[in-house]
Scaffold this motif. Structure first.
Motif, PDB file in Angstrom:
ATOM      1  N   LEU A  81       0.829  -1.208   0.000  1.00  0.00           N
ATOM      2  CA  LEU A  81       0.000   0.000   0.000  1.00  0.00           C
ATOM      3  C   LEU A  81       0.865   1.259   0.000  1.00  0.00           C
ATOM      4  O   LEU A  81       0.633   2.189  -0.796  1.00  0.00           O
ATOM      5  CB  LEU A  81      -0.924  -0.014   1.217  1.00  0.00           C
ATOM      6  N   PHE A  82       1.865   1.295   0.884  1.00  0.00           N
ATOM      7  CA  PHE A  82       2.723   2.481   0.979  1.00  0.00           C
ATOM      8  C   PHE A  82       3.557   2.672  -0.291  1.00  0.00           C
ATOM      9  O   PHE A  82       3.819   3.815  -0.693  1.00  0.00           O
ATOM     10  CB  PHE A  82       3.628   2.395   2.203  1.00  0.00           C
ATOM     11  N   LEU A  83       3.974   1.579  -0.926  1.00  0.00           N
ATOM     12  CA  LEU A  83       4.723   1.707  -2.176  1.00  0.00           C
ATOM     13  C   LEU A  83       3.828   2.269  -3.285  1.00  0.00           C
ATOM     14  O   LEU A  83       4.266   3.105  -4.087  1.00  0.00           O
ATOM     15  CB  LEU A  83       5.283   0.343  -2.598  1.00  0.00           C
ATOM     16  N   MET A  84       2.585   1.840  -3.325  1.00  0.00           N
ATOM     17  CA  MET A  84       1.653   2.350  -4.333  1.00  0.00           C
ATOM     18  C   MET A  84       1.367   3.831  -4.114  1.00  0.00           C
ATOM     19  O   MET A  84       1.221   4.590  -5.077  1.00  0.00           O
ATOM     20  CB  MET A  84       0.356   1.542  -4.300  1.00  0.00           C
ATOM     21  N   LEU A  85       1.321   4.242  -2.852  1.00  0.00           N
ATOM     22  CA  LEU A  85       1.106   5.667  -2.554  1.00  0.00           C
ATOM     23  C   LEU A  85       2.267   6.521  -3.055  1.00  0.00           C
ATOM     24  O   LEU A  85       2.111   7.727  -3.285  1.00  0.00           O
ATOM     25  CB  LEU A  85       0.933   5.863  -1.042  1.00  0.00           C
ATOM     26  N   GLY A  86       3.425   5.887  -3.237  1.00  0.00           N
ATOM     27  CA  GLY A  86       4.587   6.595  -3.774  1.00  0.00           C
ATOM     28  C   GLY A  86       4.662   6.562  -5.283  1.00  0.00           C
ATOM     29  O   GLY A  86       5.664   7.020  -5.866  1.00  0.00           O
ATOM     30  N   GLY A  87       3.642   6.022  -5.937  1.00  0.00           N
ATOM     31  CA  GLY A  87       3.599   6.022  -7.392  1.00  0.00           C
ATOM     32  C   GLY A  87       4.098   4.749  -8.038  1.00  0.00           C
ATOM     33  O   GLY A  87       4.128   4.653  -9.272  1.00  0.00           O
ATOM     34  N   MET A  88       4.461   3.744  -7.274  1.00  0.00           N
ATOM     35  CA  MET A  88       4.918   2.488  -7.856  1.00  0.00           C
ATOM     36  C   MET A  88       3.704   1.673  -8.321  1.00  0.00           C
ATOM     37  O   MET A  88       2.722   1.557  -7.591  1.00  0.00           O
ATOM     38  CB  MET A  88       5.725   1.681  -6.836  1.00  0.00           C
ATOM     39  N   PRO A  89       3.735   1.118  -9.524  1.00  0.00           N
ATOM     40  CA  PRO A  89       2.596   0.326 -10.023  1.00  0.00           C
ATOM     41  C   PRO A  89       2.286  -0.864  -9.107  1.00  0.00           C
ATOM     42  O   PRO A  89       3.157  -1.329  -8.375  1.00  0.00           O
ATOM     43  CB  PRO A  89       3.082  -0.150 -11.396  1.00  0.00           C
ATOM     44  N   LEU A  90       1.040  -1.353  -9.196  1.00  0.00           N
ATOM     45  CA  LEU A  90       0.593  -2.438  -8.319  1.00  0.00           C
ATOM     46  C   LEU A  90       1.478  -3.675  -8.462  1.00  0.00           C
ATOM     47  O   LEU A  90       1.910  -4.256  -7.456  1.00  0.00           O
ATOM     48  CB  LEU A  90      -0.861  -2.801  -8.639  1.00  0.00           C
ATOM     49  N   PHE A  91       1.751  -4.094  -9.702  1.00  0.00           N
ATOM     50  CA  PHE A  91       2.555  -5.297  -9.923  1.00  0.00           C
ATOM     51  C   PHE A  91       3.938  -5.131  -9.302  1.00  0.00           C
ATOM     52  O   PHE A  91       4.421  -6.008  -8.575  1.00  0.00           O
ATOM     53  CB  PHE A  91       2.674  -5.586 -11.418  1.00  0.00           C
ATOM     54  N   ASP A  92       4.565  -3.999  -9.552  1.00  0.00           N
ATOM     55  CA  ASP A  92       5.889  -3.732  -8.995  1.00  0.00           C
ATOM     56  C   ASP A  92       5.845  -3.679  -7.475  1.00  0.00           C
ATOM     57  O   ASP A  92       6.741  -4.198  -6.796  1.00  0.00           O
ATOM     58  CB  ASP A  92       6.436  -2.401  -9.533  1.00  0.00           C
ATOM     59  N   SER A  93       4.805  -3.046  -6.946  1.00  0.00           N
ATOM     60  CA  SER A  93       4.678  -2.923  -5.488  1.00  0.00           C
ATOM     61  C   SER A  93       4.532  -4.277  -4.827  1.00  0.00           C
ATOM     62  O   SER A  93       5.138  -4.546  -3.782  1.00  0.00           O
ATOM     63  CB  SER A  93       3.467  -2.042  -5.141  1.00  0.00           C
ATOM     64  N   MET A  94       3.731  -5.153  -5.429  1.00  0.00           N
ATOM     65  CA  MET A  94       3.547  -6.489  -4.862  1.00  0.00           C
ATOM     66  C   MET A  94       4.860  -7.255  -4.826  1.00  0.00           C
ATOM     67  O   MET A  94       5.225  -7.854  -3.816  1.00  0.00           O
ATOM     68  CB  MET A  94       2.510  -7.265  -5.671  1.00  0.00           C
ATOM     69  N   LEU A  95       5.594  -7.202  -5.931  1.00  0.00           N
ATOM     70  CA  LEU A  95       6.824  -7.987  -6.011  1.00  0.00           C
ATOM     71  C   LEU A  95       7.926  -7.427  -5.114  1.00  0.00           C
ATOM     72  O   LEU A  95       8.672  -8.185  -4.489  1.00  0.00           O
ATOM     73  CB  LEU A  95       7.296  -8.074  -7.465  1.00  0.00           C
ATOM     74  N   HIS A  96       8.027  -6.100  -5.034  1.00  0.00           N
ATOM     75  CA  HIS A  96       9.008  -5.534  -4.113  1.00  0.00           C
ATOM     76  C   HIS A  96       8.571  -5.751  -2.663  1.00  0.00           C
ATOM     77  O   HIS A  96       9.409  -5.871  -1.771  1.00  0.00           O
ATOM     78  CB  HIS A  96       9.208  -4.044  -4.394  1.00  0.00           C
ATOM     79  N   GLY A  97       7.257  -5.820  -2.454  1.00  0.00           N
ATOM     80  CA  GLY A  97       6.756  -6.174  -1.127  1.00  0.00           C
ATOM     81  C   GLY A  97       7.142  -7.598  -0.757  1.00  0.00           C
ATOM     82  O   GLY A  97       7.506  -7.877   0.393  1.00  0.00           O
ATOM     83  N   PHE A  98       7.075  -8.513  -1.738  1.00  0.00           N
ATOM     84  CA  PHE A  98       7.540  -9.887  -1.495  1.00  0.00           C
ATOM     85  C   PHE A  98       8.998  -9.883  -1.046  1.00  0.00           C
ATOM     86  O   PHE A  98       9.384 -10.583  -0.110  1.00  0.00           O
ATOM     87  CB  PHE A  98       7.430 -10.730  -2.776  1.00  0.00           C
ATOM     88  N   GLY A  99       9.819  -9.094  -1.748  1.00  0.00           N
ATOM     89  CA  GLY A  99      11.246  -9.045  -1.434  1.00  0.00           C
ATOM     90  C   GLY A  99      11.532  -8.459  -0.071  1.00  0.00           C
ATOM     91  O   GLY A  99      12.382  -8.960   0.667  1.00  0.00           O
ATOM     92  N   ALA A 100      10.808  -7.392   0.284  1.00  0.00           N
ATOM     93  CA  ALA A 100      11.011  -6.760   1.590  1.00  0.00           C
ATOM     94  C   ALA A 100      10.512  -7.671   2.710  1.00  0.00           C
ATOM     95  O   ALA A 100      11.172  -7.813   3.749  1.00  0.00           O
ATOM     96  CB  ALA A 100      10.287  -5.417   1.644  1.00  0.00           C
ATOM     97  N   ALA A 101       9.350  -8.294   2.507  1.00  0.00           N
ATOM     98  CA  ALA A 101       8.773  -9.159   3.538  1.00  0.00           C
ATOM     99  C   ALA A 101       9.658 -10.365   3.805  1.00  0.00           C
ATOM    100  O   ALA A 101       9.894 -10.740   4.958  1.00  0.00           O
ATOM    101  CB  ALA A 101       7.375  -9.608   3.125  1.00  0.00           C
ATOM    102  N   GLY A 102      10.149 -10.983   2.747  1.00  0.00           N
ATOM    103  CA  GLY A 102      11.010 -12.154   2.908  1.00  0.00           C
ATOM    104  C   GLY A 102      12.458 -11.793   3.124  1.00  0.00           C
ATOM    105  O   GLY A 102      13.294 -12.676   3.272  1.00  0.00           O
ATOM    106  N   THR A 103      12.739 -10.473   3.149  1.00  0.00           N
ATOM    107  CA  THR A 103      14.125  -9.970   3.164  1.00  0.00           C
ATOM    108  C   THR A 103      14.939 -10.708   2.118  1.00  0.00           C
ATOM    109  O   THR A 103      16.013 -11.219   2.389  1.00  0.00           O
ATOM    110  CB  THR A 103      14.781 -10.074   4.557  1.00  0.00           C
ATOM    111  N   GLY A 104      14.371 -10.755   0.894  1.00  0.00           N
ATOM    112  CA  GLY A 104      14.991 -11.483  -0.199  1.00  0.00           C
ATOM    113  C   GLY A 104      15.792 -10.602  -1.137  1.00  0.00           C
ATOM    114  O   GLY A 104      16.983 -10.768  -1.294  1.00  0.00           O
TER     115      GLY A 104
END
Length: 482
Positions: free
Chosen positions: A197-220
């Motif tokens: 949600l916070f990444l999308m508020l910064g203008g990042m597209p939904l697909f990109d936000s989800m995948l970068h969220g995966f990386g941040a959540a898993g610390t991947g």
């Protein structure tokens, strides 16, 4: 060894992996990709269902699960998950080498973020999704997820959770292991959704936000664009990811305490204080060393804060080529790679709790030399550390060093210098991804031989599972039937 319960448990895990591949199939259909992409996942799903049925069609009569079975189930599950998870890349032809596909997938599941790809943007949306989705699956642990949705596995699965959740000491937050797993995953997925949600508020597209969220959540740390986070060139996005990485590096039990209103237990947590102090100290030291490299202080802090957050949490996202920074900063970053974040988080490394116990034990030994007749007790988290815990930490450190240097020796013929071989093992064994030298933030692992890639793949899985489950697979007595 109770082969029946081992096969049954792994069969269930394979079924779970098959069900999770529905998501990249949906992505392939949404983006109207070539049929081979969806079919590569569907074929793999069929293989997973068949193998799962052959291994665990019926729960064995003797379903008692002991520590050895828990470790073996954990070790074997991560190996087979990585193998089957690699098949869509291989079948689709987007990673035509099976060894490369296995390396990439194991890197995803272990939340390492090391990549053999030289042009990540060449992958289709469905492959990018699966590649990053493995971070979310592996971050909290596929077996923890399986226990969360399949409570029938029983409370003996505490032995599995001990093997998969990193740290020197494991403790359930509620009485039943399955309930603990569900609570952890609810918190985990909730935090991921907020990050998106916070990444999308910064203008990042939904697909990109989800995948970068995966990386941040898993610390991947798998990026979906060449240059990782740098192409977005957004201070806001970098700040969101920096904070998210630090938060996902915190022991998830503390979030349960927060939700339960037990704020005192959180603020008195010694490991959390050590963790935040190490981050703050590294930022101050590195920022000072870069005073001549960057102009405005805000720009310097922006890059340092992101890099330190990414390295200590073993995530691996990058915004700058820190390989060009002064040598002193390289030493600090290497130390952060080994320290890692908190026990019970999604991060790799030795863990702050082990470092804290080792440091206090070392100081106690120095005082004992000075005052040999004085009785000294090592205290951590406001209680005396039992000798068994101290011994366990010290033994783990010894085994860690032996395995680490063994891996360095095996990959050294492939690299031109010591820095590259040392850094490659440090970055994979500690589940970080990018390192220094030929595996720096602007390079990949593509130039390593297939042998070295297999060695580093084993190192990634061993590092994620804290060594013991993988070592046990190579011991003859492990396979002796009861």
């Amino acid at each position: 060894m109770n082969y029946g319960i081992v096969g049954w448990a792994i069969g269930r895990v394979l079924w779970v992996e098959a069900s999770l591949m529905i998501f990249p199939v949906a992505v392939a259909l949404i983006y109207r990709e070539a049929p081979i992409n969806a079919w590569s996942f569907l074929i793999t799903m069929v293989l997973l269902v068949i193998c799962g049925a052959l291994l665990g069609r019926k729960k064995p009569v003797i379903d008692k699960l002991y520590t050895k079975e828990g470790l073996v189930i954990t070790g074997l599950s991560w190996v087979v998950l990585s193998f089957f998870g690699a098949l869509p890349f291989f079948i689709s032809g987007q990673i035509p080498s099976l060894v490369n596909a296995l390396f990439e997938t194991a890197s995803g599941f272990t939340t390492t973020g090391a990549s053999i790809l030289t042009d990540v943007e060449a992958l289709t949306h469905s492959m990018l999704f699966w590649r990053s989705f493995t971070h979310l699956i592996g971050g909290m642990g596929i077996l923890v997820f399986t226990m969360a949705i399949l409570p029938r596995m029983g409370d003996d699965t505490v032995h599995i959770m001990k093997a998969e959740v990193p740290g020197p000491v494991f403790g359930k937050i509620v009485s039943k292991t399955g309930s603990t797993a569900r609570i952890l995953y609810i918190v985990y997925l909730g935090m991921w959704a907020l990050t998106v949600l916070f990444l999308m508020l910064g203008g990042m597209p939904l697909f990109d936000s989800m995948l970068h969220g995966f990386g941040a959540a898993g610390t991947g740390g798998f990026g979906i664009r060449n240059g990782s986070i740098f192409p977005y060139n957004s201070a806001y996005i970098e700040m969101v990811l920096s904070i998210a990485m630090i938060l996902f590096g915190v022991n998830f039990n503390l979030y349960f305490f927060l939700l339960a209103g037990n704020w005192k237990a959180v603020f008195k947590n010694e490991e959390l204080r050590w963790y935040l102090a190490i981050i703050a100290g590294a930022i101050v030291f590195i920022s000072y060393n870069l005073k001549d490299l960057y102009g405005p202080l805000t720009e310097r802090l922006r890059h340092v804060f992101f890099t330190v957050s990414s390295i200590i949490t073993t995530t691996g996202f990058t915004t700058v080529d820190y390989a060009t920074w002064p040598m002193q900063t390289h030493i600090i970053l290497l130390l952060l790679m080994f320290v890692g974040a908190m026990a019970g988080s999604t991060a790799g490394g030795l863990k702050v709790s082990r470092i804290g116990i080792l440091a206090k034990n070392a100081l106690s030994e120095l005082r004992r030399v000075r005052e040999p007749k004085r009785t000294l007790v090592v205290r951590y988290e406001n209680r005396a550390v039992m000798k068994s815990v101290t011994d366990s930490v010290l033994k783990y450190l010894v085994i860690y060093c032996i395995v680490f240097w063994g891996l360095v020796l095996l990959v050294s013929p492939d690299v031109p210098n010591f820095v590259s071989s040392f850094s490659a093992v440090a970055a994979t064994f500690n589940n970080i991804g990018p390192g220094l030298g030929m595996v720096g933030p602007i390079y990949s692992y593509n130039d390593f031989s297939d042998f070295s890639k297999v060695v580093l793949t084993i190192g990634m899985i061993a590092g994620r599972l804290e060594i013991y489950p993988i070592l046990l697979l190579f011991m003859k007595h492990t396979w002796k039937r009861y």
